[in-house]
Design an enzyme around this catalytic site. Structure first.
Site: not given
Length: 426
Positions: A122, A374-377
């Site tokens: 992100h 979701l791992f900032c993606a």
């Protein structure tokens, strides 16, 4: 009878601690390096040494201030050298990669078009202006090069009335990660930079996940900007850095308005002259300890055998991936082929099990820390979950994933402990 006494053993010099040893808690297995890496001894020692001298930076004539100012500017030079900064590049200290990329986004000339891929964190998706171009995730690294070449060709297409080969329109910036924070897969940065250069575009690289695992050299890659975070590079003291071309940074309004960013402030409201160079975007009291810690780790890594560290990590990564592949109902997430180059990051799911619950059980029962979510993606992670379900013919995959990431201090014991725990849970 004469008794001959053996001479006392010669005193041994104290063992010299490895500056790249990482601090940890006995019994805890930390496999969450991609979120925040543990602190390297070099960083902790550098901070401890400077703390008694802690004082103002750029703002005092006393001994403490002079020493701290020198330490801060030496840190800037060390980090710049570590990243292969060119003589006329700026090295601007920030809070982290997100902060660095937001700073660059604020500094873009008016009308700049930014081209990214859908596989970004992100931090490299959200700061850019409206009208930016987001390319689909390619099937392989070569596909990324082809897609960028085609996209830039369209953006830079000469006007029908213009001279043949003339480049029209406002500036273009390509913004791409060097290694995925979701899968660890490496992107072909040097090849993408050559494509950008051929089309007259600039390129910015999110090196947050690559720099802890492999050298990053601005000049050798021929990229314009690099951003990274100290807390992923074994220096968790709240500092990041943006390194790159001076012209856009010097022409942009200061990232923060305040003390240190000015060369003159008059009585009238608009009587202000802003500084040029890194100071323009570093208003306020800087994060001295963060900068010094980051520089200490950079210096330690520069002195280390990076090839040996890479080989050891790759062996451990192979053990982890092969172990996961052998577990029933465990599916690895990936963008490219299974043999694509990657750093020590693996994301996966356990079919039929909620990822948040698995992570919580790993922590509570086995003292293993991994990341879930979701791992900032989000766009990339959701896509990869759908593809994993299709590839494995599964309908029972959870909506989020698990991520295990390794680095300095990781061992075969840590990997085997995770694999054994997952086998028991699955």
């Amino acid at each position: 009878m004469t008794v001959t006494l053996a001479p006392p053993p010669a005193p041994q010099p104290p063992a010299v601690a490895d500056p790249l040893d990482v601090l940890g808690v006995p019994g805890q297995v930390n496999l969450d390096y991609a979120a925040t890496a543990p602190c390297a001894r070099a960083a902790a020692d550098a901070v401890a040494e400077l703390l008694p001298w802690y004082g103002s930076v750029h703002r005092g004539a006393g001994a403490l201030s002079r020493r701290c100012t020198l330490a801060y500017e030496r840190a800037r030079q060390t980090v710049g050298d570590f990243l292969g900064a060119r003589a006329d590049d700026h090295v601007v200290f920030t809070r982290n990669t997100t902060d660095a990329l937001n700073l660059l986004a604020r500094a873009l000339p008016a009308g700049t078009t930014v081209v990214t891929f859908g596989g970004e964190h992100h931090a490299n998706l959200l700061p850019w202006p409206r009208g930016s171009v987001r390319l689909p995730v390619p099937p392989d690294p070569a596909g990324a090069v082809r897609a960028l070449d085609a996209a830039l060709g369209e953006l830079r297409r000469p006007a029908p009335s213009g001279p043949r080969g003339a480049q029209q329109g406002p500036p273009v910036l390509v913004a791409v990660t060097a290694a995925s924070n979701v899968t660890g897969e490496r992107w072909p940065v040097a090849e993408l930079a050559r494509v950008a250069r051929r089309h007259g575009a600039r390129i910015a690289v999110d090196a947050a996940q690559l720099a802890p695992h492999a050298p990053v050299d601005v000049a050798a890659l021929d990229v314009d900007y690099v951003a990274l975070s100290g807390h992923k590079l074994y220096a968790p003291f709240g500092a990041g850095v943006l390194v790159g071309r001076a012209d856009w940074l010097d022409a942009a309004p200061p990232y923060l308005a305040g003390g240190g960013a000015t060369s003159h402030v008059g009585a009238a409201t608009h009587d202000v002259r802003w500084a040029t160079g890194p100071a323009r975007h570093e208003a306020g009291t800087p994060n001295l300890l963060g900068a010094v810690a980051l520089a200490a780790v950079c210096a330690a890594l520069a002195d280390a055998d990076r090839d040996a560290l890479h080989d050891a990590e790759q062996a451990l990564l192979t053990r982890l991936r092969e172990g996961l592949a052998a577990l029933p109902h465990v599916l690895e997430l990936r963008m490219f082929g299974p043999a694509a180059p990657r750093v020590g990051i693996v994301s996966f799911v356990v079919a039929g099990r909620d990822s948040t619950e698995v992570a919580a059980e790993l922590a509570a029962t086995y003292d293993i820390g991994v990341r879930d979510g979701l791992f900032c993606a989000h766009p990339l992670a959701r896509r990869l979950l759908d593809e994993a379900a299709a590839r494995g013919g599964r309908r029972d995959l959870p909506p989020t994933a698990l991520r295990a990431s390794i680095g300095l201090g990781s061992t075969t014991g840590h990997v085997d402990r995770l694999l054994a725990a997952l086998a028991a849970l699955a």
